[in-house]
Design a protein around this motif. Structure first.
Motif, PDB file in Angstrom:
ATOM      1  N   GLN A 159       0.834  -1.221   0.000  1.00  0.00           N
ATOM      2  CA  GLN A 159       0.000   0.000   0.000  1.00  0.00           C
ATOM      3  C   GLN A 159       0.863   1.263   0.000  1.00  0.00           C
ATOM      4  N   ARG A 160       1.928   1.209   0.792  1.00  0.00           N
ATOM      5  CA  ARG A 160       2.833   2.379   0.846  1.00  0.00           C
ATOM      6  C   ARG A 160       3.467   2.618  -0.518  1.00  0.00           C
ATOM      7  N   ILE A 161       3.880   1.524  -1.127  1.00  0.00           N
ATOM      8  CA  ILE A 161       4.552   1.635  -2.425  1.00  0.00           C
ATOM      9  C   ILE A 161       3.602   2.217  -3.468  1.00  0.00           C
ATOM     10  N   GLN A 162       2.356   1.799  -3.402  1.00  0.00           N
ATOM     11  CA  GLN A 162       1.342   2.315  -4.337  1.00  0.00           C
ATOM     12  C   GLN A 162       1.154   3.827  -4.151  1.00  0.00           C
ATOM     13  N   LEU A 163       1.137   4.239  -2.892  1.00  0.00           N
ATOM     14  CA  LEU A 163       0.956   5.660  -2.582  1.00  0.00           C
ATOM     15  C   LEU A 163       2.147   6.486  -3.087  1.00  0.00           C
ATOM     16  N   LEU A 164       3.336   5.953  -2.909  1.00  0.00           N
ATOM     17  CA  LEU A 164       4.533   6.697  -3.340  1.00  0.00           C
ATOM     18  C   LEU A 164       4.612   6.762  -4.860  1.00  0.00           C
ATOM     19  N   ASP A 165       4.094   5.741  -5.491  1.00  0.00           N
ATOM     20  CA  ASP A 165       4.002   5.746  -6.952  1.00  0.00           C
ATOM     21  C   ASP A 165       3.115   6.906  -7.404  1.00  0.00           C
ATOM     22  N   LYS A 166       2.022   7.093  -6.682  1.00  0.00           N
ATOM     23  CA  LYS A 166       1.111   8.202  -6.988  1.00  0.00           C
ATOM     24  C   LYS A 166       1.831   9.544  -6.823  1.00  0.00           C
ATOM     25  N   VAL A 167       2.637   9.641  -5.778  1.00  0.00           N
ATOM     26  CA  VAL A 167       3.376  10.894  -5.528  1.00  0.00           C
ATOM     27  C   VAL A 167       4.303  11.178  -6.718  1.00  0.00           C
ATOM     28  N   ALA A 168       5.008  10.154  -7.168  1.00  0.00           N
ATOM     29  CA  ALA A 168       5.923  10.328  -8.315  1.00  0.00           C
ATOM     30  C   ALA A 168       5.137  10.793  -9.538  1.00  0.00           C
ATOM     31  N   ASN A 169       3.991  10.148  -9.778  1.00  0.00           N
ATOM     32  CA  ASN A 169       3.189  10.512 -10.951  1.00  0.00           C
ATOM     33  C   ASN A 169       2.658  11.941 -10.842  1.00  0.00           C
ATOM     34  N   ARG A 170       2.278  12.316  -9.627  1.00  0.00           N
ATOM     35  CA  ARG A 170       1.714  13.661  -9.449  1.00  0.00           C
ATOM     36  C   ARG A 170       2.794  14.740  -9.642  1.00  0.00           C
TER      37      ARG A 170
ATOM     38  N   ILE B 142      17.251  16.714 -15.346  1.00  0.00           N
ATOM     39  CA  ILE B 142      17.856  16.095 -14.156  1.00  0.00           C
ATOM     40  C   ILE B 142      16.952  16.278 -12.929  1.00  0.00           C
ATOM     41  N   ASP B 143      16.825  17.516 -12.475  1.00  0.00           N
ATOM     42  CA  ASP B 143      16.235  17.756 -11.145  1.00  0.00           C
ATOM     43  C   ASP B 143      14.815  17.212 -10.978  1.00  0.00           C
ATOM     44  N   ILE B 144      13.928  17.566 -11.914  1.00  0.00           N
ATOM     45  CA  ILE B 144      12.521  17.217 -11.683  1.00  0.00           C
ATOM     46  C   ILE B 144      12.248  15.732 -11.991  1.00  0.00           C
ATOM     47  N   PRO B 145      12.679  15.208 -13.151  1.00  0.00           N
ATOM     48  CA  PRO B 145      12.414  13.776 -13.384  1.00  0.00           C
ATOM     49  C   PRO B 145      13.067  12.865 -12.342  1.00  0.00           C
ATOM     50  N   ARG B 146      14.306  13.204 -11.934  1.00  0.00           N
ATOM     51  CA  ARG B 146      14.962  12.381 -10.908  1.00  0.00           C
ATOM     52  C   ARG B 146      14.283  12.570  -9.560  1.00  0.00           C
ATOM     53  N   GLY B 147      13.821  13.802  -9.306  1.00  0.00           N
ATOM     54  CA  GLY B 147      13.101  14.062  -8.051  1.00  0.00           C
ATOM     55  C   GLY B 147      11.883  13.167  -7.945  1.00  0.00           C
ATOM     56  N   ALA B 148      11.178  12.985  -9.073  1.00  0.00           N
ATOM     57  CA  ALA B 148      10.002  12.107  -9.083  1.00  0.00           C
ATOM     58  C   ALA B 148      10.429  10.640  -9.019  1.00  0.00           C
ATOM     59  N   ALA B 149      11.451  10.285  -9.802  1.00  0.00           N
ATOM     60  CA  ALA B 149      11.887   8.875  -9.881  1.00  0.00           C
ATOM     61  C   ALA B 149      12.315   8.342  -8.512  1.00  0.00           C
ATOM     62  N   ASN B 150      12.809   9.228  -7.643  1.00  0.00           N
ATOM     63  CA  ASN B 150      13.251   8.780  -6.320  1.00  0.00           C
ATOM     64  C   ASN B 150      12.115   8.162  -5.500  1.00  0.00           C
ATOM     65  N   PHE B 151      10.862   8.451  -5.862  1.00  0.00           N
ATOM     66  CA  PHE B 151       9.740   7.834  -5.144  1.00  0.00           C
ATOM     67  C   PHE B 151       9.393   6.466  -5.705  1.00  0.00           C
ATOM     68  N   LYS B 152       9.972   6.125  -6.872  1.00  0.00           N
ATOM     69  CA  LYS B 152       9.673   4.812  -7.458  1.00  0.00           C
ATOM     70  C   LYS B 152      10.827   3.831  -7.260  1.00  0.00           C
ATOM     71  N   ALA B 153      12.059   4.335  -7.460  1.00  0.00           N
ATOM     72  CA  ALA B 153      13.218   3.441  -7.504  1.00  0.00           C
ATOM     73  C   ALA B 153      13.363   2.616  -6.224  1.00  0.00           C
ATOM     74  N   PHE B 154      13.184   3.281  -5.074  1.00  0.00           N
ATOM     75  CA  PHE B 154      13.424   2.558  -3.825  1.00  0.00           C
ATOM     76  C   PHE B 154      12.285   1.614  -3.490  1.00  0.00           C
TER      77      PHE B 154
ATOM     78  N   THR C  99       8.171  22.784  -0.335  1.00  0.00           N
ATOM     79  CA  THR C  99       6.848  23.289   0.065  1.00  0.00           C
ATOM     80  C   THR C  99       5.781  22.762  -0.896  1.00  0.00           C
ATOM     81  N   LEU C 100       6.082  22.850  -2.183  1.00  0.00           N
ATOM     82  CA  LEU C 100       5.140  22.377  -3.199  1.00  0.00           C
ATOM     83  C   LEU C 100       4.845  20.873  -3.023  1.00  0.00           C
ATOM     84  N   LEU C 101       5.858  20.150  -2.607  1.00  0.00           N
ATOM     85  CA  LEU C 101       5.667  18.703  -2.407  1.00  0.00           C
ATOM     86  C   LEU C 101       4.625  18.431  -1.315  1.00  0.00           C
ATOM     87  N   GLY C 102       4.478  19.354  -0.371  1.00  0.00           N
ATOM     88  CA  GLY C 102       3.435  19.217   0.656  1.00  0.00           C
ATOM     89  C   GLY C 102       2.061  19.145   0.008  1.00  0.00           C
ATOM     90  N   GLU C 103       1.821  20.020  -0.984  1.00  0.00           N
ATOM     91  CA  GLU C 103       0.523  19.996  -1.702  1.00  0.00           C
ATOM     92  C   GLU C 103       0.327  18.637  -2.372  1.00  0.00           C
TER      93      GLU C 103
END
Ligand code: NAD
Length: 486
Positions: A65-76, A102-114, A188-192
């Motif tokens: 369930q956690r992994i699914q949620l983090l996947d959503k975060v990456a997609n968002r 670099i910054d934004i795609p990798r920033g998102a990918a970090n929620f999927k890779a682990f 801050t934006l990531l909080g939203e």
């Protein structure tokens, strides 16, 4: 006026003290907004929320369930890509061309890779023989550490912050993030995004502020923080290590570097030039893994210096939105003063300035920004401060060498030990030299080529511990051995 508020227990909140500080755009020094500085009450509230969230719905979720949620975060993050890009580039001044790759795609990918690593990682199991012949079964069981304090720097704000938040949350922890005071926007934006994705309250918290006598110190000294992961300067790492010693809290430190590039005469010169151009100058030289010391084998020294100079002089400086631009300003006026002080010191120490060395003329609209010229030096002594201290700007010193043993000695003659880049077409030499480097990461014929499953971290004063892939599991979880007598 834009307000950068703290994000605590799923809500954006103002501070009890009402204290704010300015966030300025390094491109032209214009005011971007006001950042609300968290005091002790806000840090206490964020840590309390993070602690409580461990016992709430988050703590009860299955790993899947956690992994699914983090996947959503990456997609968002990817759905809101342009907003993240704009926020990151305004805070740092870096070109869209770089941050969008670099910054934004990798920033998102970090929620999927682990999440993927975690889902596929086995735990250990041992059958123990016992005198009664029945034996015992041992197995490893990993539990989250609890509340993780994430202290992050300004050079790759989203990427380096999610590099820690991704695995921390994938392992079931909660986090309180203290982003750099220079770059508050994307955290801050990531909080939203967390709220939009339904991440339970208190799992992700952000407190803004500085280090000493501010949010950084209050957070790292907080007794209910179970572990601290930090990326930044070595001197700050030492202070955080002292804070972590109270209560024997775990730390992971990713600190500074003064990384060598080694160019052998048998290299593919085009690749070595292209790679060194990136490693010394991308992100205006503000990359911990960047090359600030280049050693070039004597027969190709003059050619290398000439070609790197030509490459640097072709770099296009300009505003982030311009798709032709390779090179932005430094992150702040303060950092500009630091880098320029090294430019002056290099001349005092006897350097030959091959190119750059000053402040570029950017025109009336931009001259107030944090611009410096990309710079190459030769001719400095091995004990010059500019050769030994991390500048963290768009500059490198190039020195000739004659033998493999000599260059290994020179490259390792530093208190730092983060990374090295080696350029040679001789594979036996490549692995011999790479293995001889006192560093955490050695690249051969490449630089910043990252597989997120591999270990990342520094030797010597560049850090303690390894993050990335399964190595993050060691830091972000507590490994318990369960022994069952059969
Ligand atoms: P910094 O050490 O000044 O600040 C990093 C963070 O620590 C900021 O959020 C800051 O507010 C906070 N901080 C400062 N003093 C503190 C204190 N006493 N207690 C708690 N928090 C405190 O570093 P920086 O200038 O933001 O970043 C540049 C440095 O980071 C360079 O040395 C660079 O090499 C290093 N870096 C290392 C890596 C790596 O992976 N090894 C990656 C990026 C940057």
């Amino acid at each position: 006026m834009k307000q950068f508020q703290n994000f605590i227990n799923g809500e954006f909140v103002t501070t009890a003290s009402g204290k704010t500080f300015e966030n300025r755009n390094p491109v032209d020094n214009s005011l971007l907004g006001l950042v609300h500085e968290a005091g002790q009450p806000e840090v206490d509230a964020a840590v309390k929320a993070a602690k409580a969230a461990m016992k709430g719905p988050w703590g009860k979720m299955t790993q899947a369930q956690r992994i699914q949620l983090l996947d959503k975060v990456a997609n968002r993050i990817n759905e809101r890509f342009d907003e993240f890009l704009d926020a990151e580039c305004k805070d740092t001044g870096k070109p869209h061309k770089i941050a969008s790759h670099i910054d934004i795609p990798r920033g998102a990918a970090n929620f999927k890779a682990f999440s993927e690593t975690l889902a596929n990682h086995p735990t250990e199991a041992f059958k123990l023989d016992t005198p009664d012949g029945r034996g015992a079964l041992n197995y490893g069981h990993r539990t989250p550490k609890g509340v993780i304090a994430v202290i992050s720097p300004w050079n790759l704000p989203l990427l380096l912050m999610t590099w820690k938040v991704g695995p921390a949350l994938a392992c079931g922890n909660t986090v309180v993030v203290k982003p750099s005071e220079e770059t508050p926007a994307t955290a801050t934006l990531l909080g939203e995004v967390m709220n939009e994705c339904g991440v339970p309250k208190g799992v992700y918290n952000v407190v803004h502020g500085f280090g000493p006598d501010s949010a950084g110190a209050y957070l790292t000294e907080h007794p209910d923080v179970n572990a601290i992961t930090f990326t930044g300067e070595t001197r700050t790492g030492e202070i955080i290590m002292r804070a972590a010693s109270v209560g024997l809290r775990n730390i992971s430190l990713e600190c500074g570097g003064k990384n060598p590039g080694i160019v052998f005469a048998d290299c593919d010169m085009d690749k070595a030039i292209e790679g060194t151009m990136r490693s010394a100058f991308v992100n205006c030289g503000q990359v911990c893994l960047g090359t600030e010391r280049v050693y070039v084998e004597r027969p190709v020294f003059d050619e290398f210096v000439q070609r790197l100079k030509e490459g640097v002089e072709k770099l296009r400086l300009g505003v982030p939105e311009d798709p032709e631009v390779d090179f932005g300003p430094l992150v702040s006026q303060e950092h500009k003063e630091k880098v320029l002080s090294y430019y002056r010191l290099a001349v005092e120490e006897g350097a030959t300035v091959v190119t750059g060395g000053g402040v570029p003329e950017m025109g009336e609209a931009l001259n107030a920004g944090a611009w410096v010229e990309p710079t190459i030096w030769t001719g400095l002594a091995d004990d010059a401060r500019v050769v030994r201290e991390e500048v963290f700007g768009p500059c490198c010193h190039i020195r000739p060498f004659d033998t493999e043993d000599e260059v290994i000695e020179l490259a390792n003659d530093t208190k730092y030990g983060l990374s090295a880049a080696i350029w040679t077409e001789n594979s036996a030499r490549a692995s011999r030299v790479a293995e001889a480097m006192d560093v955490g990461i050695a690249w051969v014929n490449s630089w910043f080529l990252r597989d997120l499953r591999t270990a990342f971290g520094g030797a010597k004063e560049s850090g303690i511990g390894r993050e990335g892939g399964v190595h993050g599991l060691e830091f972000y979880t507590e490994l318990k051995n369960v022994c069952i007598k059969l």
